[in-house]
Each structure stands twice: as structure tokens, then as C-alpha cells.
Scaffold this motif. Structure first.
Motif, PDB file in Angstrom:
ATOM      1  N   ASP A   1      50.704  36.990  42.945  1.00 44.82           N
ATOM      2  CA  ASP A   1      49.475  37.533  42.070  1.00 44.82           C
ATOM      3  C   ASP A   1      49.168  38.787  42.643  1.00 44.82           C
ATOM      4  OD1 ASP A   1      47.907  37.271  39.944  1.00 44.82           O
ATOM      5  OD2 ASP A   1      46.337  35.994  41.046  1.00 44.82           O
ATOM      6  N   ALA A   2      48.460  39.318  41.670  1.00 43.29           N
ATOM      7  CA  ALA A   2      47.893  40.792  41.793  1.00 43.29           C
ATOM      8  C   ALA A   2      46.751  40.909  40.746  1.00 43.29           C
ATOM      9  CB  ALA A   2      48.949  41.761  41.418  1.00 43.29           C
ATOM     10  N   ARG A   3      45.765  41.805  41.217  1.00 41.30           N
ATOM     11  CA  ARG A   3      44.518  42.043  40.389  1.00 41.30           C
ATOM     12  C   ARG A   3      43.829  43.239  40.687  1.00 41.30           C
ATOM     13  NH1 ARG A   3      39.545  38.962  43.493  1.00 41.30           N
ATOM     14  NH2 ARG A   3      40.618  38.521  45.362  1.00 41.30           N
ATOM     15  N   GLN A   4      43.108  43.844  40.126  1.00 39.15           N
ATOM     16  CA  GLN A   4      42.377  44.977  40.230  1.00 39.15           C
ATOM     17  C   GLN A   4      41.033  44.534  40.805  1.00 39.15           C
ATOM     18  OE1 GLN A   4      44.891  47.732  39.698  1.00 39.15           O
ATOM     19  NE2 GLN A   4      43.008  48.860  39.541  1.00 39.15           N
ATOM     20  N   ILE A   5      40.532  45.500  41.823  1.00 41.22           N
ATOM     21  CA  ILE A   5      39.195  45.374  42.328  1.00 41.22           C
ATOM     22  C   ILE A   5      38.552  46.583  42.444  1.00 41.22           C
ATOM     23  CG2 ILE A   5      39.771  43.164  43.688  1.00 41.22           C
ATOM     24  CD1 ILE A   5      40.142  44.516  46.267  1.00 41.22           C
ATOM     25  N   GLU A   6      37.655  46.802  43.160  1.00 39.13           N
ATOM     26  CA  GLU A   6      36.713  47.916  43.302  1.00 39.13           C
ATOM     27  C   GLU A   6      36.348  47.800  44.747  1.00 39.13           C
ATOM     28  OE1 GLU A   6      33.273  50.269  41.387  1.00 39.13           O
ATOM     29  OE2 GLU A   6      34.875  49.946  39.802  1.00 39.13           O
ATOM     30  N   VAL A   7      36.653  48.987  45.645  1.00 46.35           N
ATOM     31  CA  VAL A   7      36.174  49.067  47.059  1.00 46.35           C
ATOM     32  C   VAL A   7      35.640  50.229  47.017  1.00 46.35           C
ATOM     33  CG1 VAL A   7      36.880  48.896  49.253  1.00 46.35           C
ATOM     34  CG2 VAL A   7      38.106  47.669  47.636  1.00 46.35           C
ATOM     35  N   GLY A   8      34.291  50.253  47.356  1.00 44.05           N
ATOM     36  CA  GLY A   8      33.407  51.466  47.636  1.00 44.05           C
ATOM     37  C   GLY A   8      33.430  52.193  46.549  1.00 44.05           C
ATOM     38  N   GLY A   9      33.626  51.983  45.199  1.00 44.45           N
ATOM     39  CA  GLY A   9      33.766  52.687  44.112  1.00 44.45           C
ATOM     40  C   GLY A   9      34.864  53.116  43.535  1.00 44.45           C
ATOM     41  N   THR A  10      35.990  52.800  44.497  1.00 44.53           N
ATOM     42  CA  THR A  10      37.494  53.028  44.121  1.00 44.53           C
ATOM     43  C   THR A  10      38.314  51.914  43.518  1.00 44.53           C
ATOM     44  OG1 THR A  10      37.248  54.963  45.921  1.00 44.53           O
ATOM     45  CG2 THR A  10      39.371  54.147  45.066  1.00 44.53           C
ATOM     46  N   PRO A  11      38.917  52.162  42.162  1.00 45.36           N
ATOM     47  CA  PRO A  11      39.666  50.998  41.899  1.00 45.36           C
ATOM     48  C   PRO A  11      40.878  50.785  42.756  1.00 45.36           C
ATOM     49  CG  PRO A  11      39.317  52.622  40.301  1.00 45.36           C
ATOM     50  CD  PRO A  11      38.585  53.094  41.210  1.00 45.36           C
ATOM     51  N   MET A  12      41.430  49.647  43.050  1.00 43.78           N
ATOM     52  CA  MET A  12      42.476  49.384  43.724  1.00 43.78           C
ATOM     53  C   MET A  12      43.327  48.216  43.377  1.00 43.78           C
ATOM     54  SD  MET A  12      41.411  50.196  47.457  1.00 43.78           S
ATOM     55  CE  MET A  12      40.181  51.310  47.949  1.00 43.78           C
ATOM     56  N   GLN A  13      44.490  48.024  43.755  1.00 47.20           N
ATOM     57  CA  GLN A  13      45.247  46.999  43.425  1.00 47.20           C
ATOM     58  C   GLN A  13      45.323  46.017  44.391  1.00 47.20           C
ATOM     59  OE1 GLN A  13      47.239  46.548  40.432  1.00 47.20           O
ATOM     60  NE2 GLN A  13      48.858  44.921  41.290  1.00 47.20           N
ATOM     61  N   MET A  14      45.198  44.614  44.374  1.00 48.49           N
ATOM     62  CA  MET A  14      45.316  43.714  45.465  1.00 48.49           C
ATOM     63  C   MET A  14      46.485  42.995  45.147  1.00 48.49           C
ATOM     64  SD  MET A  14      42.741  41.676  47.617  1.00 48.49           S
ATOM     65  CE  MET A  14      43.086  41.096  49.138  1.00 48.49           C
ATOM     66  N   ALA A  15      47.562  42.706  45.888  1.00 48.55           N
ATOM     67  CA  ALA A  15      48.592  41.830  45.677  1.00 48.55           C
ATOM     68  C   ALA A  15      48.336  40.778  46.666  1.00 48.55           C
ATOM     69  CB  ALA A  15      49.714  42.507  46.283  1.00 48.55           C
ATOM     70  N   MET A  16      48.267  39.439  46.164  1.00 51.49           N
ATOM     71  CA  MET A  16      48.358  38.356  46.977  1.00 51.49           C
ATOM     72  C   MET A  16      49.556  37.466  46.950  1.00 51.49           C
ATOM     73  SD  MET A  16      45.370  38.010  48.145  1.00 51.49           S
ATOM     74  CE  MET A  16      45.032  36.503  48.498  1.00 51.49           C
ATOM     75  N   GLN A  17      49.928  37.066  48.104  1.00 48.13           N
ATOM     76  CA  GLN A  17      50.998  36.139  48.342  1.00 48.13           C
ATOM     77  C   GLN A  17      50.454  34.710  48.849  1.00 48.13           C
ATOM     78  OE1 GLN A  17      54.583  37.667  50.452  1.00 48.13           O
ATOM     79  NE2 GLN A  17      55.859  36.743  48.842  1.00 48.13           N
ATOM     80  N   THR A  18      50.485  33.379  48.290  1.00 43.27           N
ATOM     81  CA  THR A  18      49.909  32.613  48.863  1.00 43.27           C
ATOM     82  C   THR A  18      51.000  31.158  48.891  1.00 43.27           C
ATOM     83  OG1 THR A  18      49.345  31.774  46.605  1.00 43.27           O
ATOM     84  CG2 THR A  18      47.793  33.022  47.878  1.00 43.27           C
ATOM     85  N   ALA A  19      50.679  30.381  49.738  1.00 46.49           N
ATOM     86  CA  ALA A  19      51.333  29.231  49.902  1.00 46.49           C
ATOM     87  C   ALA A  19      50.505  27.929  50.150  1.00 46.49           C
ATOM     88  CB  ALA A  19      52.537  29.094  50.946  1.00 46.49           C
ATOM     89  N   GLU A  20      50.592  27.051  49.692  1.00 45.67           N
ATOM     90  CA  GLU A  20      49.939  25.673  49.913  1.00 45.67           C
ATOM     91  C   GLU A  20      50.551  24.751  50.682  1.00 45.67           C
ATOM     92  OE1 GLU A  20      47.428  24.110  46.665  1.00 45.67           O
ATOM     93  OE2 GLU A  20      47.852  25.749  45.269  1.00 45.67           O
ATOM     94  N   ALA A  21      49.882  24.124  51.563  1.00 46.15           N
ATOM     95  CA  ALA A  21      50.350  22.983  52.414  1.00 46.15           C
ATOM     96  C   ALA A  21      49.327  21.926  52.809  1.00 46.15           C
ATOM     97  CB  ALA A  21      51.086  23.564  53.732  1.00 46.15           C
ATOM     98  N   GLY A  22      49.292  20.777  52.531  1.00 45.85           N
ATOM     99  CA  GLY A  22      48.251  19.748  52.740  1.00 45.85           C
ATOM    100  C   GLY A  22      47.129  20.248  51.829  1.00 45.85           C
TER     101      GLY A  22
END
Length: 176
Positions: free
Chosen positions: A45-66
Motif C-alpha cells: 500500500d502507499a499513501r501521501q503524508i505530510e512530515v514537517g510541512g513537506t508532503p511525502m509518499q509512504m510505502a507500506m508492506q504488511t503481512a498478518e500472522a495470528g
């Protein structure tokens, strides 16, 4: 009736404990510059976030277990400026702690590089209540900046995990 239900649930839990919850696989993420072992097939997944007033892309890689989610989040910074790296690390660390109403206390840890060597990072373990239902959560997390990337490797679980599962995840996390 209640005793029978408790007995059935206890037996079910014991049998579930015998089944392989973790199906570890090594994931190489060449786009974001890391390798990690995840306990199941990951989703991205990916989403736009703002860090210290600067927009950035955050990529996420996730897995569920239990009853746990294993995740690696990667922020792509506009530059490898040390101040921007610190700002992003603080943003991720405090945000994760805020999710469970905990203090963002972290200690230093070394994060391995795939080519050899290590870079300094931060590690923390948090316990608290999260979400509308105020459910108990345990969070294990590591944070590190490397070049134009800032990483958050985390496990979010409904109860503490066996240490060998935590170690498998964090010891396998290496940067390129």
C-alpha cells in the motif's frame, strides 16, 4: 454450559498453537532498498503524508500472522538532509506511540546493511490501548534513516509475541 464453552475454547486454542501460524519468507524490496522476513504473503500500500510541512509518499508492506501485523513502512525523503531525516524519524516514532497513548521512549540499536556493516537506528516496545474499542496492543518497532529513505519496521499485536518471532522479523531486516 459455560464450563463446556471454556473447555472447547481452551482445546481450540491448544490445537491452534500446534498449527504453523508463521510461514516465514524472505522479501526483497528493491524499490525501497531493504530485505526482510515476513510471516505470510505481503500486501503493498502507499499513501501521501505530510512530515514537517513537506508532503511525502509512504510505502507500506504488511503481512498478518495470528493476531499480529508485521509491517515495513518506507518514507521517501526529498533529500538525505540529516535534519529532514531526524524530523521524519521523530514523526514516525511519536505517531506510533500516540496510537496507543504511550510515551515514545526509544533506545539505540544497530540496523544491519545487506552489504555488511550497520547504521544507527532506534527501537521501542509499547503497550497501550488503541482504536475506538480501546483494545490492548503491543507494538515492537525499529526506525532508521538511510540516505533518502526513513524506515519503520513494526509489529502490532493484540498480545505480546514469542521473542523468537520478534527476533526473526527484526534480525532479518537489512538495508541496501
Amino acid at each position: 454450559m459455560v464450563r463446556r464453552l471454556v473447555g472447547v475454547l481452551t482445546l481450540g486454542a491448544a490445537l491452534a498453537g500446534c498449527s504453523p501460524t508463521y510461514d516465514w519468507r524472505t522479501i526483497m524490496n528493491n524499490d525501497n532498498g531493504y530485505t526482510v522476513d515476513l510471516p505470510a504473503k505481503p500486501s503493498n500500500d502507499a499513501r501521501q503524508i505530510e512530515v514537517g510541512g513537506t508532503p511525502m509518499q509512504m510505502a507500506m508492506q504488511t503481512a498478518e500472522a495470528g493476531k499480529a501485523v508485521f509491517a515495513v513502512g518506507t518514507l521517501m525523503l526529498p533529500s538525505d538532509d540529516p535534519q529532514m531525516q531526524r524530523t521524519a524519524l521523530d514523526f514516525l516514532r511519536t505517531g506510533l506511540a500516540r496510537n496507543v497513548s504511550a510515551r515514545p521512549d526509544a533506545h539505540a540499536v544497530q540496523i544491519p546493511l545487506a552489504a555488511g556493516g550497520q547504521v544507527p537506528g532506534l527501537e521501542m516496545t509499547l503497550n497501550g490501548k488503541a482504536g475506538e474499542q480501546q483494545e490492548t496492543r503491543t507494538i515492537y518497532a525499529r526506525f532508521v534513516a538511510h540516505g533518502r529513505h526513513v524506515y519503520q519496521a513494526a509489529i502490532i499485536a493484540s498480545q505480546p509475541l514469542p521473542q523468537e518471532q520478534v527476533d526473526q522479523f527484526f534480525q532479518s531486516f537489512q538495508l541496501y
